[in-house]
Design an enzyme around this catalytic site. Structure first.
Site, PDB file in Angstrom:
ATOM      1  N   LYS A  59      17.020 100.648  46.911  1.00  0.00           N
ATOM      2  CA  LYS A  59      16.598 101.978  46.488  1.00  0.00           C
ATOM      3  C   LYS A  59      17.556 102.545  45.443  1.00  0.00           C
ATOM      4  CE  LYS A  59      15.375 106.402  48.718  1.00  0.00           C
ATOM      5  NZ  LYS A  59      15.239 107.060  50.046  1.00  0.00           N
ATOM      6  N   SER A  92      10.958 109.011  50.494  1.00  0.00           N
ATOM      7  CA  SER A  92      11.503 108.825  49.157  1.00  0.00           C
ATOM      8  C   SER A  92      11.763 107.363  48.784  1.00  0.00           C
ATOM      9  CB  SER A  92      12.800 109.620  49.009  1.00  0.00           C
ATOM     10  OG  SER A  92      13.783 109.198  49.947  1.00  0.00           O
ATOM     11  N   SER A 131      11.911 108.951  55.054  1.00  0.00           N
ATOM     12  CA  SER A 131      11.926 108.287  53.750  1.00  0.00           C
ATOM     13  C   SER A 131      11.888 106.775  53.786  1.00  0.00           C
ATOM     14  CB  SER A 131      13.157 108.735  52.948  1.00  0.00           C
ATOM     15  OG  SER A 131      13.014 110.076  52.556  1.00  0.00           O
TER      16      SER A 131
END
Length: 463
Positions: free
Chosen positions: A84, A159, A183
């Site tokens: 990420k 996210s 997330s």
């Protein structure tokens, strides 16, 4: 080795890929080249891998091949993967999706990234996020919009939306995200993959903070893996879990094994309603079907329990804590004085204790990951004006943080796993919540579901 074999390997689990590399069935460089080619091909439509480090990835792959030839074996040796964007990787930008941080380059690896590399992983690049990781979409003014491989008109979640989209699209066999409001778990559900929110504090979060900050851990926030199989979650967790390096001189991690080896031995509580969030009937139907199948296999399945903490009261405490944690530094952010903060932490401890009592009678709790499946991209900038249509009713968008919050406030492990599809063919996910620090129990339960009922399926456009 043929290009076709390399591409076929990319669709296998991370564990299978590592075993194939160790057996000499493929080279790390050929596999890395195949992964790069696939990203360059498939990501044109999806926009998941937004920071690319292909040159250094090829160098790392050559080094991995040398190590393999010497007989070295580490858990991820030669495995190409992505992480990420909010995870710091030395020499790469980390913007958290905000133009304010454009140009900032990480001076060192995050602790978890360093552990992945030490285990032999090859970092291909980084995947997309929403601004400040504060949405269940992955769109930002720096890198643009990430799309769901199941339907490009839908959100991949957030996210860690770029993470889940890259996995589902076959661009990476393993990913590493973060979770403070779902997330990891929401993108996993939206894209039909697996994700694990570790017990709070199990995996060091140093190196996962807004650029330039390097302080203490953030309340509720964790970092953890996403994958296309439950076994790969366990593989990755074994690499990244454990105390901070400066604390490891005093103690070592010894996670307990899974509570049971067969589904029939589990005591399961299935919940499909939350007082703070609506849930679509197709998700509730999928949970009902799962509960019946577990019962048929001999598991003890309950649909309610007097031991369950008051979810409305818990959500109120969670909302205060996550509001303060997420809005730190914002002009209009949630604020509280020191005594209010201490009182909130005291309330958190009380809920942790109540969940511990429940888990003396149950092994896992299964709930929706989110109240809807992947939804259409939302461009409304004002979060308070966003809505989600659930069974014909307009509901506030951010009410849905209630489902991820069930595991967050009490610091519990939660594994997101695919459990079916809507009539329209979109993935449905559930989260498996377990006792504190019994992460291997929730992952093992997901693995047993995968064995009995099936797991990840690639989006039709990619098969």
């Amino acid at each position: 080795m043929s290009e076709t074999l390399s591409l076929d390997l990319l669709d296998r689990t991370a564990g299978e890929i590592v075993a194939a590399l160790a057996a000499g069935q493929a080279s790390a460089l050929d596999l890395t080249d195949a992964a790069i080619a696939r990203i360059e091909d498939r990501d044109r439509a999806i926009n998941a891998v937004v920071v690319r480090d292909f040159g250094r990835a090829r160098q790392a792959a050559r080094a991995a091949d040398v190590a393999l030839a010497r007989g070295e074996r580490t858990p991820l040796l030669g495995l190409p993967m992505t992480v990420k964007e909010s995870n710091e990787v030395e020499g790469l930008p980390s913007t958290w999706g905000s133009p304010a941080f454009s140009g900032w380059v990480a001076p060192r690896d995050a602790v978890a990234v360093a552990r992945l590399k030490a285990a032999g992983a090859i970092i291909l690049g980084k995947t997309n996020v929403p601004p400040f990781l504060a949405d269940w979409q992955s769109t930002n003014p720096v890198y643009g919009r990430t799309k769901n491989p199941w339907d490009l008109g839908l959100s991949p979640g957030g996210s860690s939306g770029g993470s889940a989209a890259a996995l589902a699209a076959g661009m990476t066999p393993l990913e590493f995200g973060s979770d403070i409001g779902g997330s990891i778990r929401v993108p996993a559900a939206f894209c039909g993959v697996y994700g694990h929110k570790p017990s709070y504090g199990l995996v060091p979060t140093r190196g996962h903070a807004p650029p330039g900050l390097d302080g203490g851990p953030i309340a509720l926030a964790v970092v953890g893996p996403l994958a296309r199989s439950a076994a790969d979650l366990d593989l990755a967790l074994g690499v990244v879990a454990g105390p901070e390096p400066h604390e490891a001189k005093a103690y070592a991690l010894n996670l307990p094994p899974p509570r049971h080896a067969e589904l029939a031995d589990y005591r399961v509580l299935v919940l499909d309603q939350h007082p703070a969030a609506a849930t679509d009937h197709e998700i509730r139907d999928a949970l009902d079907a799962l509960a019946r199948r577990l019962d048929d296999l001999g598991a003890r399945v309950d649909r309610s329990s007097d031991l369950l903490p008051d979810l409305a009261a818990q959500h109120a405490v969670f909302s205060a804590l996550v509001g303060a944690a997420m809005s730190r530094g914002s002009p209009g952010g949630t604020t509280m004085n020191a005594h209010e903060w201490m009182n909130t932490l005291d309330a958190q401890v009380m809920f942790c204790r109540r969940w511990a009592v429940l888990f003396a009678s149950f092994d896992v709790v299964i709930t929706p990951t989110f109240g809807v499946v992947a939804f259409e991209h939302v461009d409304e900038p004002d979060g308070a004006r966003r809505i989600l249509n659930i069974d014909g009713q307009a509901t506030p968008y951010f009410n849905q943080i209630a489902w991820p919050g069930v595991a967050l406030l009490p610091n519990l492990p939660a594994t997101a796993a695919p459990i079916g599809f809507t009539r329209g063919g979109l993935p449905i996910g559930a989260q498996i919540i377990g006792p504190y620090l019994e992460d291997r129990t929730t992952i093992a339960f997901a693995r047993l579901l995968e064995r009995e009922f099936g797991g990840f399926k690639a989006p039709p456009a990619l098969t």
